[in-house]
Design an enzyme around this catalytic site. Sequence first.
Site, mmCIF file in Angstrom:
data_model
loop_
_atom_site.group_PDB
_atom_site.id
_atom_site.type_symbol
_atom_site.label_atom_id
_atom_site.label_comp_id
_atom_site.label_asym_id
_atom_site.label_seq_id
_atom_site.Cartn_x
_atom_site.Cartn_y
_atom_site.Cartn_z
ATOM 1 N N GLU A 71 -31.416 -13.819 -11.608
ATOM 2 C CA GLU A 71 -31.435 -14.779 -12.917
ATOM 3 C C GLU A 71 -30.593 -14.014 -13.708
ATOM 4 O O GLU A 71 -30.338 -12.979 -13.780
ATOM 5 C CB GLU A 71 -33.141 -14.581 -13.220
ATOM 6 N N CYS B 96 -37.766 -16.711 -12.076
ATOM 7 C CA CYS B 96 -38.572 -15.431 -12.515
ATOM 8 C C CYS B 96 -39.975 -15.878 -13.155
ATOM 9 O O CYS B 96 -40.990 -16.007 -12.498
ATOM 10 C CB CYS B 96 -37.860 -15.038 -13.736
ATOM 11 N N LYS C 46 -35.334 -23.628 -15.913
ATOM 12 C CA LYS C 46 -36.636 -22.822 -15.939
ATOM 13 C C LYS C 46 -37.500 -23.603 -16.897
ATOM 14 O O LYS C 46 -37.299 -24.074 -17.833
ATOM 15 C CB LYS C 46 -36.024 -21.416 -16.723
#
Length: 520
Positions: A268, A377, A343
């Site tokens: 990331e 993440c 995300k």
Amino acid sequence: MSKLDLSQFEKKMIVRNMQANDIEQIFELQKLCFPNMEPWERGHLESHLIHFPEGQFVVEYDGQIIGSCSSLLVNFDEYDDKHTWDDITDEGYITNHDPDGYNLYGIEVMVHPEFRRMKIGRRLYEARKDLARELNLKSIVIGGRIPNYHKYEQEMSPREYVEEVRNQNIYDPVLTFQIINGFTVMRINPNYLPDDKMSSKYATLMEWNNIDYRTRTKRHFKTSHPVRIMVIQYMMKNIDSFEEFSRQCEYYVDVAADYGADFAVFPEIFTTQLMSFLEEKVPSKAVRRLSEYTEEYIELFEHLAVRYNVNIIGGSHFVEEDEQIYNISYLFRRDGTIEKQYKIHVTPNERTWWGIQPGDAVKVFDTDCGKIAIQICYDIQFPELARYAASQGANIIFVPFCTDDRQGYLRVRYCAQARAIENQVYTVIAGTVGNMTQVENMDIQYAQSGIFTPSDFEFARDGIVGECNPNVEAVVVGDVDLEVLRRQRKSGTVRQLRDRRRDLFELNYHIDTEVKPDRT
């Protein structure tokens, strides 16, 4: 007399594949055809369209759905002789559909009562036969109702009833029709459909053999389907130019190609390394300066994926769209095509320092190594996202991450391993390590990247294919086997995908303005 417009007399009858906008009409059709049986739910039919759209047919007459049938592919030999409808259909969701199956299994046929004797059922059966020939399947298997048996239950056994129907001494609307259409009786299964009182819960297992079937050697000897993954535990250090960044990235992709990897996985926001030479100390301004390199970043990784013949999970990068900043992970396929995943869950740190905005759609991507998903993440810490991805067919979930301390890293790792077990998928985490003394809010990193499996005898004892040493620049290369995963989902010690209590709970996903229920 003027010429007649013949189109005003036309009423077209079409046999075609089912579509999502047919579902409401199919509900109504089922109520008419099976008024005393438990009907489909929307989740069932949507799941059919996801897992095997080409096996679902409808008959449309003058714009109205008057017939439908559903099916899936199986290796029939893998099922018990006394299997039930729930066993063979995974309770109607067909998540056990096997794209490499030998047999087309028909699970339902419906014809509108007002349109019977118009060969609607025969048209549907012919569509199934055509599909079996097209896919080179051995046979079509069906579990057929015997709805007139309840009238004779006191006089004869199910076997005797079937013999009388075969000898044309008794007419049964389903069994007689199936015999006429070339199906032969294999056996009689009790308790096949618990709510089929007219058949006294019995069903005839019947088969139509495809005389055009030709053996495919690759099916007989397919014992594994390995996918090789290289995870890059990327060292974040100060650099002087985009060219220096490019050289580092190309080095790792070159290594992946040398190892014959199918995927190279970067962490990331590893592109924040570029901030080390941007000379902008205010984080909110630095992130917008970084986004100016978006096109160069995309061109670089598209080139590397094609040149080195490796699918690349391009970590993630801060991108400006409509004056907003998003954290986006790109999939660079080795055929030159590109996809992206936003995300969805933004951390407090990202909001405070960089003003990052959340995405709102979970994507599942087709690749030459099957379906995959990317969850950046923090997203892996929300089990609904992985559940949804698995329901859409994802076998591998890639998790680029960036954490500054061990606690944050462990949240990612533990959740990735939990998602692998819950959803019977492989998960892959790739993180950043090192220090960037000149970059605000990216000064320290902690990671131990790895590849994880479900927990069962078919996999490594601890559920770890491989992992890097913690907090050093490294790579780990490992193979995951999609065929082992497929078999484990069917016959593992535990089968989380099949054993979920859908009678107790259902998850709905508000994605792309549609409500999509969990089907796994």
